[in-house]
Design an enzyme around this catalytic site. Structure first.
Site, PDB file in Angstrom:
ATOM      1  N   VAL A  11       0.961  -1.228  -0.058  1.00 29.48           N
ATOM      2  CA  VAL A  11      -0.258  -0.181  -0.294  1.00 29.48           C
ATOM      3  C   VAL A  11       1.196   1.338   0.202  1.00 29.48           C
ATOM      4  CG1 VAL A  11      -1.724  -1.112   1.084  1.00 29.48           C
ATOM      5  CG2 VAL A  11      -0.081   0.278   2.474  1.00 29.48           C
ATOM      6  N   SER A  12       0.403   2.773  -0.430  1.00 26.61           N
ATOM      7  CA  SER A  12       1.115   3.158  -0.999  1.00 26.61           C
ATOM      8  C   SER A  12       1.831   4.321   0.787  1.00 26.61           C
ATOM      9  CB  SER A  12       0.814   4.899  -1.675  1.00 26.61           C
ATOM     10  OG  SER A  12       0.894   3.814  -2.905  1.00 26.61           O
TER      11      SER A  12
END
Length: 196
Positions: A11-12
């Protein structure tokens, strides 16, 4: 030697949740200890958990990812990493959301051509989405600034008794902690005001 199945989730940011990916891995039968998770941008492959995973991957192992954009968001780098894993390490890759991207199947010329083509298209889309995200962020910030929104920490105003308290503090009549209490400031604010 037995082959292993690994999952890679990304995930970022720390605020985003990787639960959707983890559920897919558990449904796939991947042991929790064989799942590697990074919480950072997909702009490149300088990611701690990804690099650890890549170092433990061996020939005939299987790397499972939920979707191609979880692997990365840079077209050329995704294609290079894919080739490195499949051709050099000789491990297989499965993309759960895109069954055509399963290197265990169709290892003939046509199958390889189709999966390479799909990989390139999806890698391109992943990089384009990253560009769109950056553009939307830029536009959002610009609009917010035009509407008077201020970014960054608000400037701390000096308390009315600041000069008196600082004079007492400099003369060693009071300690830093007491000065902060008298001024109603936290340590960072106190020292930032002193610098100003």
């Amino acid at each position: 030697m037995n082959s292993k199945i690994f999952g890679y989730a990304r995930v970022s940011s720390k605020e985003q949740n990787e639960e959707r990916q983890l559920i897919a891995f558990k449904e796939y039968g991947i042991d929790e200890r064989d799942i590697y998770i990074d919480k950072q941008s997909g702009k490149d492959f300088n990611r701690e958990q990804y690099n650890i995973l890549k170092n433990v991957l061996r020939e005939n192992d299987l790397l499972v990812i939920k979707s191609i954009d979880r692997l990365g968001r840079n077209y050329n780098m995704i294609v290079d990493e894919w080739k490195d894993i499949v051709k050099n390490i000789k491990a297989d890759i499965v993309v759960i959301d895109m069954p055509l991207l399963d290197t265990r199947n169709n290892k003939d010329l046509l199958g390889t051509f189709i999966s390479d083509l799909v990989l390139q298209i999806l890698s391109y889309v992943a990089e384009q989405e990253r560009s769109f995200i950056k553009q939307r962020q830029k536009e959002g910030i610009s609009n917010a600034k035009n509407n008077g929104v201020k970014f960054g920490r608000p400037k701390i105003e000096k308390p009315h008794n600041f000069d008196d308290v600082i004079l007492r503090w400099k003369n060693k009549e009071i300690k830093s902690k007491e000065a902060m209490e008298l001024l109603g400031l936290k340590p960072n604010s106190f020292y930032n005001l002193l610098k100003r």
